[in-house]
Motif scaffolding. Structure first.
Motif, PDB file in Angstrom:
ATOM      1  N   LEU A   1       0.860  -1.193   0.000  1.00 44.20           N
ATOM      2  CA  LEU A   1       0.000   0.000   0.000  1.00 44.20           C
ATOM      3  C   LEU A   1       0.894   1.240   0.000  1.00 44.20           C
ATOM      4  CD1 LEU A   1      -2.749   1.391   0.202  1.00 44.20           C
ATOM      5  CD2 LEU A   1      -2.611   1.188   2.683  1.00 44.20           C
ATOM      6  N   PRO A   2       1.077   1.928  -1.165  1.00 38.18           N
ATOM      7  CA  PRO A   2       1.905   3.148  -1.197  1.00 38.18           C
ATOM      8  C   PRO A   2       1.172   4.293  -0.475  1.00 38.18           C
ATOM      9  CG  PRO A   2       1.551   2.231  -3.400  1.00 38.18           C
ATOM     10  CD  PRO A   2       0.571   1.583  -2.498  1.00 38.18           C
ATOM     11  N   LEU A   3       1.920   5.037   0.323  1.00 34.69           N
ATOM     12  CA  LEU A   3       1.357   6.164   1.074  1.00 34.69           C
ATOM     13  C   LEU A   3       1.822   7.475   0.448  1.00 34.69           C
ATOM     14  CD1 LEU A   3       1.920   4.919   4.748  1.00 34.69           C
ATOM     15  CD2 LEU A   3      -0.126   4.669   3.332  1.00 34.69           C
ATOM     16  N   ARG A   4       0.920   8.461   0.456  1.00 40.37           N
ATOM     17  CA  ARG A   4       1.253   9.793  -0.087  1.00 40.37           C
ATOM     18  C   ARG A   4       1.312  10.804   1.049  1.00 40.37           C
ATOM     19  NH1 ARG A   4      -2.005  10.802  -5.714  1.00 40.37           N
ATOM     20  NH2 ARG A   4      -3.870  10.317  -4.524  1.00 40.37           N
ATOM     21  N   GLY A   5       2.511  11.381   1.273  1.00 35.95           N
ATOM     22  CA  GLY A   5       2.663  12.472   2.236  1.00 35.95           C
ATOM     23  C   GLY A   5       2.698  12.059   3.691  1.00 35.95           C
TER      24      GLY A   5
ATOM     25  N   ASP B   1      -7.222   6.924   4.936  1.00 36.85           N
ATOM     26  CA  ASP B   1      -8.285   6.913   3.923  1.00 36.85           C
ATOM     27  C   ASP B   1      -7.670   6.511   2.594  1.00 36.85           C
ATOM     28  OD1 ASP B   1     -10.234   7.634   5.684  1.00 36.85           O
ATOM     29  OD2 ASP B   1     -10.198   9.776   5.187  1.00 36.85           O
ATOM     30  N   VAL B   2      -8.179   5.432   2.016  1.00 37.33           N
ATOM     31  CA  VAL B   2      -7.608   4.884   0.784  1.00 37.33           C
ATOM     32  C   VAL B   2      -8.628   5.032  -0.344  1.00 37.33           C
ATOM     33  CG1 VAL B   2      -6.656   2.827  -0.304  1.00 37.33           C
ATOM     34  CG2 VAL B   2      -6.249   3.243   2.130  1.00 37.33           C
ATOM     35  N   GLY B   3      -8.189   5.591  -1.498  1.00 37.06           N
ATOM     36  CA  GLY B   3      -9.116   5.834  -2.605  1.00 37.06           C
ATOM     37  C   GLY B   3      -8.663   5.264  -3.926  1.00 37.06           C
ATOM     38  N   ARG B   4      -7.342   5.005  -4.106  1.00 37.53           N
ATOM     39  CA  ARG B   4      -6.848   4.504  -5.387  1.00 37.53           C
ATOM     40  C   ARG B   4      -7.244   3.041  -5.574  1.00 37.53           C
ATOM     41  NH1 ARG B   4      -0.691   6.818  -5.463  1.00 37.53           N
ATOM     42  NH2 ARG B   4      -0.763   6.196  -3.268  1.00 37.53           N
ATOM     43  N   GLU B   5      -7.563   2.682  -6.808  1.00 41.71           N
ATOM     44  CA  GLU B   5      -8.112   1.359  -7.097  1.00 41.71           C
ATOM     45  C   GLU B   5      -7.149   0.247  -6.715  1.00 41.71           C
ATOM     46  OE1 GLU B   5     -10.941  -1.243  -7.979  1.00 41.71           O
ATOM     47  OE2 GLU B   5     -11.212   0.937  -8.051  1.00 41.71           O
ATOM     48  N   LYS B   6      -5.881   0.420  -7.069  1.00 42.40           N
ATOM     49  CA  LYS B   6      -4.895  -0.622  -6.753  1.00 42.40           C
ATOM     50  C   LYS B   6      -4.712  -0.772  -5.251  1.00 42.40           C
ATOM     51  CE  LYS B   6      -1.796  -1.574 -10.568  1.00 42.40           C
ATOM     52  NZ  LYS B   6      -0.384  -1.679 -10.995  1.00 42.40           N
ATOM     53  N   SER B   7      -4.753   0.359  -4.526  1.00 46.97           N
ATOM     54  CA  SER B   7      -4.580   0.325  -3.070  1.00 46.97           C
ATOM     55  C   SER B   7      -5.761  -0.399  -2.420  1.00 46.97           C
ATOM     56  CB  SER B   7      -4.455   1.745  -2.528  1.00 46.97           C
ATOM     57  OG  SER B   7      -3.341   2.389  -3.079  1.00 46.97           O
TER      58      SER B   7
ATOM     59  N   ASN C   1     -18.545   7.677  -0.149  1.00 47.44           N
ATOM     60  CA  ASN C   1     -17.949   8.282  -1.346  1.00 47.44           C
ATOM     61  C   ASN C   1     -17.051   7.313  -2.113  1.00 47.44           C
ATOM     62  OD1 ASN C   1     -15.806   8.091   0.369  1.00 47.44           O
ATOM     63  ND2 ASN C   1     -15.293  10.287   0.369  1.00 47.44           N
ATOM     64  N   GLY C   2     -17.021   6.048  -1.702  1.00 49.29           N
ATOM     65  CA  GLY C   2     -16.250   5.051  -2.438  1.00 49.29           C
ATOM     66  C   GLY C   2     -14.882   4.772  -1.867  1.00 49.29           C
ATOM     67  N   THR C   3     -14.368   5.638  -0.978  1.00 53.09           N
ATOM     68  CA  THR C   3     -13.065   5.401  -0.367  1.00 53.09           C
ATOM     69  C   THR C   3     -13.211   4.439   0.809  1.00 53.09           C
ATOM     70  OG1 THR C   3     -13.291   7.292   1.106  1.00 53.09           O
ATOM     71  CG2 THR C   3     -12.253   7.689  -1.019  1.00 53.09           C
ATOM     72  N   ILE C   4     -12.074   3.947   1.292  1.00 54.89           N
ATOM     73  CA  ILE C   4     -12.056   3.009   2.419  1.00 54.89           C
ATOM     74  C   ILE C   4     -11.252   3.614   3.558  1.00 54.89           C
ATOM     75  CG2 ILE C   4     -11.210   0.759   3.194  1.00 54.89           C
ATOM     76  CD1 ILE C   4     -11.883  -0.349   0.471  1.00 54.89           C
TER      77      ILE C   4
END
Length: 777
Positions: free
Chosen positions: A12-16, A28-34, A83-86
């Motif tokens: 799971l790549p993290l941003r920031g 909060d994870v929103g990218r499809e691959k994540s 909203n679709g995120t996890i």
């Protein structure tokens, strides 16, 4: 503890952000691959590997864009949001390093090697922990963003590595610094690094505190003025300024800075802006000041276009757009050449003088195009108020700058081509003399500091290329005419007009009337007939109207389906333009007594003028008719006196004036006529009438006469020669002193005319009279 190497863990790549071991954190994870990686982990064993990506802007990072060292993590809880995120709750377990990287279609899988830490604690570790706690406590006191409970939690930690991780997670560090702490395996090195980072943060906070104190002291000094200004703004709002002036004043200040105006002008602008700030919006003065400041900011002060100093290109542009006019073109190319050598030449003041329709205005546009400069035109026709040039004083209601400053604003540059159209049409009345106001504008020695009544500050016009146009130089005051370089455009010959029609007028009219070149054919002889029989002018404006009439009729026939291709020849020209308006060639059909063709210079170019003399029994009364001005009346009196004094030599009865009334008439009596060029014409007509000798029909003449019979020079030779050529005359009698002017006449006209240069009336009579006495006339 987990095994040393673990394979096929979802990444799971993290941003920031990043997660340290033992930390519990919501993500909060929103990218499809994540999301796929999380779901795979939940199916398997709730284990996932968290690593931070180097660039937060990348949506699908590659292997090189992710830090190698991350955290072996357990998923504690996972919740899908609307909203679709996890939203997922994770707990960091241990540091680990990526060994192999496999990007699958659904998610990314990695093989990792666990990083173990030395868990034994010695005295040095204890000392470092105490130092870290002490610095952390000082940081909390300065920062006031971390609660006392957090500090208490940190003090209870026994493991030195864990303490370093927890303290680092609470500091506002850059991502690379946090990653550095994560990658530091040795516990002592990690503690030292966190102590160093917390010291840096403390220093930054101390500097911020000092800056805040300085700002506070400055605010205390200006607090009184600030509160007064705020009160003034509130009062202005109550008085009607609902929105306040703050934003507007700030905008004007920015425009003053960007205008590039000289320092003294900028100082004036800021002074007026301060006044505007203090004056209530409901006051009439408020709008006056605001308009003034806006004018100062919109005028060009330094913005200058670069001249295109290419003589070949400029010559090509001028030749393409104008046929003939060699003197004007040569003058423009000379200006360009000198400008290229010196790069500092002041703008010349050119005056294009000539009849209407010869292309003065369009020539000025072509000059601007060849120089690659902005073109501005103002019409001076009918201007009779000095303030139109110099502007109004700001004390007047509705005051505005003059037309010169308005034109400069429109140009937007300090070196435009500025056309002063119809400069000879200015007049004066009780409101002042605008032509006198133009003296400063058109004086190269003064216009670098032109003063407008509205602007009040001096403005530099020295880089402007001024071009004036005039139909009649006689109506321009002498001092104003002296400041301009006069270039005369006399008119066009028939040959030149034919070329102008082919190259410019006809293609333009065909395009404007929606026709194609193949739709309308005009033969060269047809063009010549239009010039001869349907127009009588020096320019080509009337000619263009006749071409437009032909195009309209052609368009009607094409649209109605009558014909698709129309050829206009001399045989069917009357179907398009009607009966002929003029008779080509004004020369008399036969030699006549007492009728002489004179040459005149009018505002529409050169023309021919018949002067008739008749005798009737009477007592010597001299009758002059034909709406003649004072100068022509005096010429008639001088001619009459000369003929009386030379009666014997001319074989005229000495008492002819006692027995006859003499009537001198110039036809077209409704048209006022005046000028000094009709002296020899009237004298020749008188002699012809008194001696009975006919005048040669193909001869035209112009020149002033003295009481002794001397012929004096006149002006407008080129224009008069063109008029004579149009009228079909073959010989022109000119004063000898006008010999130099013959060179200005186009070669095609010179070839068709014979020039007789005379200095005395005897020579005129010798060349004009047939020498055969005709009693029947």
């Amino acid at each position: 503890m987990a095994k040393d190497t673990i394979r096929n863990i979802p990444l799971l790549p993290l941003r920031g952000l990043l997660v340290y071991p033992t930390m519990v954190l919501h993500l909060d994870v929103g990218r499809e691959k994540s999301i796929q990686a999380l779901e795979q982990a939940m199916i398997k064993d709730h284990i996932i590997f968290l690593a931070t990506q180097r660039d937060i802007s990348i949506d699908e990072p590659s292997e090189d864009e992710i830090f190698k060292v991350g955290t072996y993590t357990k998923i504690k809880q996972m919740l899908k949001l609307p909203n679709g995120t996890i939203r997922v709750l994770v707990e960091g377990i241990q540091r680990a390093e990526i060994k192999t990287y496999e990007s699958l279609e659904e998610f990314t899988s990695v093989d990792i090697k666990m990083i173990t830490e030395d868990e034994e604690k010695d005295h040095e570790d204890e000392a470092l922990m105490r130092t870290l706690l002490d610095h952390f406590n000082q940081y909390i006191k300065v920062s006031k963003k971390i609660s006392a409970e957090t500090y208490a939690t940190v003090t209870d930690i026994e493991e030195p590595g864990r303490m370093a991780d927890i303290v680092a997670s609470h500091l506002p560090l850059k991502l690379k610094d946090k990653q550095e702490v994560l990658e530091t395996v040795d516990v002592k090195d990690r503690l030292n690094r966190v102590i160093e980072l917390i010291n840096n943060e403390k220093e930054v906070l101390e500097i911020e505190k000092k800056i805040g104190q300085r700002v506070k002291r400055s605010m205390e000094r200006t607090q009184k003025e600030y509160y007064l200004r705020e009160q003034m703004k509130a009062i202005q709002k109550e008085l009607g300024d609902k929105e306040g002036k703050t934003g507007e004043i700030q905008t004007l200040a920015e425009r003053i800075e960007q205008a590039g105006m000289p320092e003294n002008i900028k100082e004036t602008a800021y002074k007026e802006l301060n006044r505007y700030e203090k004056v209530p919006s409901s006051s009439a003065e408020s709008s006056v000041i605001r308009n003034y400041v806006e004018w100062l900011t919109t005028l060009p002060w330094t913005n200058e276009t670069e001249d295109r100093l290419d003589l070949n290109l400029a010559s090509k542009i001028l030749d393409e757009e104008h046929h003939g006019l060699e003197k004007v073109k040569e003058r423009v190319l000379e200006y360009l050449a000198v400008q290229k050598l010196t790069n500092s030449l002041k703008g010349p003041i050119l005056c294009l003088a000539g009849p209407p329709g010869v292309g003065k205005t369009s020539l000025a546009k072509s000059i601007a195009k060849s120089l690659d400069r902005t073109f501005v035109r103002i019409s001076l026709g009918g201007v009779r108020d000095e303030s139109e040039i110099r502007g109004h004083r700001r004390t007047y209601v509705g005051a505005m700058p003059g037309r010169i400053i308005q034109g400069m604003k429109k140009a937007g540059t300090i070196n435009p081509v500025f056309l002063l159209d119809e400069i000879d049409k200015m007049s004066s009345d009780f409101r002042g003399d605008p032509s006198s106001a133009m003296l400063e504008v058109l004086d190269p020695e003064q216009n670098n500091s032109f003063s407008d009544h509205y602007i009040e500050e001096t403005y530099d016009l020295s880089k402007v290329l001024f071009i004036a146009t005039a139909n009649n130089l006689a109506t321009i005051p002498g001092p104003l005419r002296d400041r301009m370089e006069i270039i005369t455009i006399a008119g066009y010959t028939e040959v030149e007009k034919v070329e102008i029609v082919k190259d410019h007028l006809l293609p333009k009219q065909i395009k404007e009337h929606g026709l194609k070149k193949s739709n309308l054919i005009l033969k060269e002889q047809t063009i010549l007939d239009i010039i001869r029989y349907y127009t009588r002018e020096a320019g080509v404006r009337g000619l263009e109207r006749q071409l437009a009439a032909i195009c309209r009729k052609a368009a009607k026939r094409i649209v109605s389906g009558e014909r698709k291709r129309i050829t206009v020849s001399e045989n069917n020209l009357e179907d398009y333009l009607g009966k002929r308006i003029f008779r080509y060639g004004q020369a008399e059909l036969k030699d006549q007594i007492g009728v002489v063709t004179g040459l005149a210079y009018t505002t529409v170019g050169g023309d021919t003028l018949s002067i008739e003399v008749s005798l009737s029994p009477g007592k010597g009364k001299l009758i002059l008719t034909g709406k003649l001005g004072d100068v022509m009346r005096e010429s008639a009196q001088a001619a009459f006196s000369y003929v009386r004094s030379k009666a014997n030599e001319l074989n005229i009865s000495p008492d002819f004036h006692e027995k006859n009334d003499i009537h001198i008439h110039v036809p077209e009596g409704a048209v006022p006529k005046d000028g000094p060029s009709a002296g020899i014409t009237m004298a020749t007509a008188l002699v012809s009438a008194l001696t009975g000798q006919p005048v040669k029909r193909e001869v035209g003449m112009t020149g002033e006469i003295t009481l002794r019979g001397r012929v004096l020079p006149i002006g407008g030779v080129k224009e008069k020669a063109l008029g004579a050529h149009r009228a079909g005359l073959k010989t022109i009698i000119l004063p000898k002193d006008n010999e130099k002017d013959i060179e200005d006449i186009p070669e095609s006209v010179r070839k068709g005319l014979t020039f007789v240069l005379v200095s005395h009336l005897d020579e005129v009579l010798e060349n004009a009279l047939t020498g055969e006495k005709n009693e029947s006339n």
